[in-house]
Every structure is written in C-alpha cells, then in structure tokens.
Design an enzyme around this catalytic site. Structure first.
Site, short mmCIF file in Angstrom:
data_model
loop_
_atom_site.label_atom_id
_atom_site.label_comp_id
_atom_site.label_asym_id
_atom_site.label_seq_id
_atom_site.Cartn_x
_atom_site.Cartn_y
_atom_site.Cartn_z
N SER A 41 -7.28 33.21 -28.91
CA SER A 41 -5.99 33.18 -28.21
C SER A 41 -5.13 32.02 -28.68
O SER A 41 -4.03 31.82 -28.18
CB SER A 41 -6.23 33.06 -26.70
OG SER A 41 -7.06 31.96 -26.41
N ASN A 128 -13.07 28.05 -17.95
CA ASN A 128 -12.53 28.97 -16.93
C ASN A 128 -11.63 28.26 -15.93
O ASN A 128 -10.54 28.75 -15.60
CB ASN A 128 -13.68 29.68 -16.20
CG ASN A 128 -14.49 30.54 -17.15
OD1 ASN A 128 -14.10 30.71 -18.31
ND2 ASN A 128 -15.61 31.06 -16.69
N HIS A 174 29.67 54.48 -5.01
CA HIS A 174 29.46 55.65 -5.89
C HIS A 174 30.28 55.53 -7.18
O HIS A 174 30.61 56.53 -7.81
CB HIS A 174 29.81 56.97 -5.19
CG HIS A 174 29.27 57.09 -3.81
ND1 HIS A 174 28.07 57.67 -3.52
CD2 HIS A 174 29.77 56.65 -2.62
CE1 HIS A 174 27.84 57.61 -2.22
NE2 HIS A 174 28.86 56.98 -1.64
N ASN A 303 31.51 44.24 -29.34
CA ASN A 303 30.50 44.77 -28.43
C ASN A 303 29.96 43.73 -27.45
O ASN A 303 29.73 42.59 -27.84
CB ASN A 303 29.35 45.36 -29.24
CG ASN A 303 29.79 46.55 -30.07
OD1 ASN A 303 30.68 47.30 -29.66
ND2 ASN A 303 29.22 46.70 -31.24
N GLU A 308 24.38 43.51 -22.59
CA GLU A 308 23.51 44.65 -22.91
C GLU A 308 22.07 44.19 -23.12
O GLU A 308 21.12 44.81 -22.65
CB GLU A 308 23.99 45.35 -24.18
CG GLU A 308 25.26 46.15 -23.98
CD GLU A 308 25.77 46.70 -25.31
OE1 GLU A 308 25.62 47.90 -25.54
OE2 GLU A 308 26.30 45.92 -26.12
N TYR A 335 -14.55 35.14 -13.56
CA TYR A 335 -13.76 35.21 -14.79
C TYR A 335 -14.27 36.32 -15.70
O TYR A 335 -15.47 36.49 -15.89
CB TYR A 335 -13.82 33.86 -15.54
CG TYR A 335 -13.12 33.92 -16.88
CD1 TYR A 335 -11.75 33.68 -16.98
CD2 TYR A 335 -13.80 34.27 -18.05
CE1 TYR A 335 -11.09 33.75 -18.20
CE2 TYR A 335 -13.15 34.36 -19.27
CZ TYR A 335 -11.79 34.10 -19.34
OH TYR A 335 -11.14 34.19 -20.54
N GLN A 340 -7.78 36.62 -20.52
CA GLN A 340 -7.06 36.01 -21.63
C GLN A 340 -5.77 36.78 -21.94
O GLN A 340 -4.84 36.24 -22.50
CB GLN A 340 -7.97 35.96 -22.87
CG GLN A 340 -7.36 35.27 -24.06
CD GLN A 340 -8.38 34.96 -25.12
OE1 GLN A 340 -9.20 34.06 -24.96
NE2 GLN A 340 -8.37 35.71 -26.20
N LYS A 343 -1.76 35.80 -20.72
CA LYS A 343 -0.80 34.82 -21.22
C LYS A 343 0.43 35.43 -21.86
O LYS A 343 1.56 35.02 -21.58
CB LYS A 343 -1.48 33.86 -22.18
CG LYS A 343 -2.31 32.85 -21.43
CD LYS A 343 -3.30 32.15 -22.30
CE LYS A 343 -4.52 31.79 -21.50
NZ LYS A 343 -5.28 32.96 -20.97
#
Ligand code: ARG
Length: 475
Positions: A41, A128, A174, A303, A308, A335, A340, A343
């Site tokens: 990791s 852990n 609406h 744009n 967006e 654990y 892992q 993350k």
C-alpha cells in the site's frame, strides 16, 4: 507439481527467506514478486508519513514514561524520526515496495539509522492500531483544511449575496418561472446548504478524533501503556474503548464520505444552476474567463468547465461512499487486509472535496450577474400571478376563488401574448369586480419581491438581515 516460470521464486528449496521483511522470521520462502506488489500500500499510504511519525514519537515518549525505553533510547528514536521526516520532505527517502506500507518503510529506516533502540519502538503496538490511528490523524487534519475552505466559500457567497441583494430574478419550481426572488436570496440558499454541511463535518469530527493506539493487534497488550498520555500528545479527545472494534472500525471514514456525498450533491446542484445560467438560453451570468475553457474546434465556445467538473466529481464521491460501505460489509472482527482498501476511496474523496470547494471559493466572487437579463426574465412567465391572488385575498376573496380568477387572467394574457401588467383595468374588472387601479404596483416584480417580508423570505431587507446574522455567526 506444476511447472511454471514462477517456480524459481516459489520453490522453497531454491529461494532463501527474505530477511528484509520485519515479519519474515516464520517464513521459509520469499514473497512472490507480484504478490509483493499486489499487497503493498506504500504507493498510496505514504501520504500519511507525517501522522505515522507523530504517532510513533508519541508512542516512544510514552514507552519511556513507563520505562520500556530509556530516556536516551527515546531521544534517539524521536530525533531519528524527525530526520526521516526531513528526508521524506526533501524527496530523499527511498520508498520500498518490498516493505509494503508507510509504517514498515519508516520503521525499517529508523532501525537502519539507529539500530537497537529503533527495534524497540513497536513494543505494545501493531500496524493494526497504528494504521487506524494514522488514518484518523490524517483525516482530522484534512477535515480542518476542508472546513476552512468551506468557510471561505461561505464568505464568498455572502459577499456576492450582499452585492446582489436587490437584484431581481425569476425563482423556479419545476424549472418553470414561479415567483420573483432576488439573487441575494438565491445565493443565501446555497449558504444554508453549506452551513448544514459544515455541521455534519463537525459532528463527524467527534467520532474521528478518538485514538485507537494501544489496542495493538486486536486484543490489547500486556504492557501498561499510558494511552491517555499518547492521546494528549496527539490531540485526540478520547481513546477507544474496545480493542477489537478500534482496529477494525472504519465508520468514521464512511461518515466522512457520507458528509462528502451530501456536500457534493449540494455542489452539483449549484453547478447545474451555474451551467444553466451561463448558457445562451438563460444568459443570467458571465463566468470569469479564467475559470472557463474553449473548444478545440468551435472558436466561439466558452465552456463552464469548472461547474461541470464539480458536478462530475459528485459521481466519484458517491461511488467512494459505496466502495467503503461495501468494503466493510460482512467483515468479521477484527482487522482484515480488506481494510487496506479503505485508503484510496477516502483519499480520493478528500481530494475531490478539497478541489471542488477551493475552486468555488475562488470563482464565486467573480461571477457577474447580468441584472438586466435577470430582471427581464423575472418579467416573463407571469411571476407575479401569486401576488395578484394575494391581492384579491386582501380584498376579501377566498384564496381558492382568487386562484381561479388569476388563472383566468393568465389565460387571457397568454391568449393576447401579454404580461400581467399589460392587461387593462377593464380586462381585470371583467374577470373580478374587486380589482381596481391599485393592482398595478402589485403586478410589478420589484413590489412582489419587496412584499415577501416573512423571516426567510426574499425581500431584500430580509435577505440583508440573513446576511448580517450569517456574518455574525460564521466561524
Ligand atoms: N497497510 C496496512 C493497511 O493499510 C496496515 C495494516 C497491516 N496489518 C496487517 N496485519 N497486515 O491496512
């Protein structure tokens, strides 16, 4: 035995155990090269290096306090960890995939630097409880940054709301013109959403800021750790009460992602409005050029990429919440390596939130509201029809009858291709004899907005009161 090109790696006869692993003692063969990569990791958890070091330093000081370490050993550990932090920040630290994660990379560098004292650091601790602590410390810090950006965005909204407190615009239901409102009022609706989001964030922080360290692998530890001493050094409000729960709980991360999802849902609503308002069909606003991009083929295009993209970020943030929920679902105590996988969705959520809020805090003060177009739009679509009904009620007509009468007036206006103020007094009186000349001010958009003086209403005076109250309260 099947023959494949991995035989050399996996055959115990032909390979020696890999002495580089802090847990390598019971193994008789080295980790498969791809398994090493697959289970590591370090590529993504190295961003918690500062928290890992701070946690280790606090743990070392506590071990010295309870005499597991001597003062000299503790000093050596603490200062070597400071040096390691400097190495990391200078880009001189060699992150090794074979050392799996941020915790073992840093610990192994510590041992390489100072030898035996470094080997004592992990007393009464497990990765852990270490990782659970690091994530909470990291998230706590990021939550503070996020809250500061949300506050900046709120200030940005307040400044524009104040500037545009008198600017009229159509309010929609609406997406059909409903009633006249002010731009300031509309923006204060955004402000309220963010206030609740910040409330959710603050609430989540209470459960993030609890320290798991001292839970060790799952069962606790025989060493008489002073957990409160560690918690105090690390700024935790309290310590976890059950070691099994502490090492496996990721609710706090799920809660953060849930806060983030609601926030991004709000930001996506704002985005949608900005995109619409900036379009040629609405022409309510002009977004600053520096927050827009062009087209590689259509030279005329400008744009609204920022709104967006913020709208689009909601997709990954909602997805991350689902990832974490699914990750934790059915996990037995305590654990599991599954954890892992917490993350990347969490970090990705943090990044998406930070980026979105930051860009909005930067952009909002520079949005230009086109007051003429907004006023014109408020004049279309019979936005003062409800005001006319309220006028009739004031003249003694029951609201349901008033509604019916105004419906007929609107029908007449549609047929004649006119707006309500353009109908003659004779036309009004043909529909209801209670109407007199004093109806015309009621049909004006300005008067309509001014009349909504109820607390929380759109009247500029009300909106200014809301802005002032918000300014006094906002922290
Ligand atoms: N890299 C691991 C994680 O992120 C650290 C904890 C590892 N613990 C273990 N027992 N393998 O969850």
């Amino acid at each position: 035995m099947s023959k494949n090109n991995n035989d050399k790696k996996t055959n115990p006869q032909q390979t020696k155990p890999d002495g580089s692993k802090p847990w390598g003692g019971r193994f008789t063969e080295s980790t498969d090269a791809f398994v090493e990569e697959f289970t590591a990791s370090v590529a993504f958890d190295q961003r918690m290096y500062a928290q890992d070091i701070a946690g280790s330093q606090a743990h070392a000081r506590m071990l010295a306090k309870i005499k597991v370490l001597t003062a000299n050993e503790c000093d050596a550990i603490v200062s070597a960890l400071d040096d390691i932090r400097t190495e990391i920040e200078a880009g001189e630290f060699e992150w090794r995939v074979d050392l799996e994660d941020v915790h073992m990379n840093i610990e192994s560098r510590l041992v390489a630097k100072i030898g035996d004292p470094g080997k004592k650091l992990h007393t009464g601790r497990s990765r852990n409880d270490q990782v659970a602590t690091d994530i909470r410390l990291y998230l706590r810090e990021q939550m503070e940054f996020i809250d500061a950006e949300l506050q900046r965005m709120q200030h940005a909204i307040l400044s524009v709301a104040e500037k545009e407190a008198d600017t009229l615009m159509p309010g929609f239901t609406h997406l059909q013109v409903a009633q006249v409102i002010t731009v300031g009022h509309h923006l204060m609706a955004w402000f309220e959403m963010l206030t609740r989001d910040r409330g959710r964030l603050a609430d989540c922080k209470k459960r993030v800021n609890v320290m798991p360290l001292g839970s060790a692998a799952l069962a606790g530890t025989p060493f008489p750790l002073d957990r409160d001493f560690v918690a105090k050094q690390l700024g935790f409000d309290s310590i976890t009460k059950n070691s099994l729960d502490a090492v496996s709980d990721r609710d706090f991360a799920i809660e953060f992602c849930s806060f983030a999802s609601v926030l991004l849902m709000h930001l996506s609503r704002m985005s949608e409005e900005l995109v619409l308002w900036a379009s040629q069909q609405f022409e309510f606003i002009e977004l600053p050029d520096r927050f827009c991009t062009g087209s590689s083929i259509m030279p005329q295009k400008k744009n609204p990429d920022v709104p967006e993209l913020v709208r689009g970020k909601s997709g990954r943030v909602f997805g991350n919440l689902m990832s974490l929920l699914t990750l934790m679902k059915s996990q037995v105590l305590a654990y599991n390596k599954d954890n892992q996988e917490d993350k990347e969705p969490l970090f990705d959520t943090i990044d998406a939130v930070m980026g979105s809020v930051r860009v909005y805090a930067d952009m909002i003060p520079h949005i230009v509201f086109k007051s003429d177009n907004l006023a014109q739009a408020a004049n279309k679509g019979y936005a003062t029809a409800t005001d006319l009904a309220d006028y009739l009620v004031a003249k003694g007509v029951a609201f349901r009858d008033a509604h019916e009468i105004v419906g007929r007036a609107v029908r007449l206006a549609i047929d004649e291709d006119k707006e309500l103020p353009q109908l003659s007094i004779q036309q009004y009186q043909s529909i209801s004899e209670v109407v007199s000349e004093d109806v015309y001010p009621v049909l004006q958009t300005r008067g309509s907005a001014e009349s909504k003086q109820v607390t929380g209403g759109t009247c500029p005076k009300q909106v200014r009161l809301q802005i002032k109250a918000a300014r006094d309260k906002i922290v």
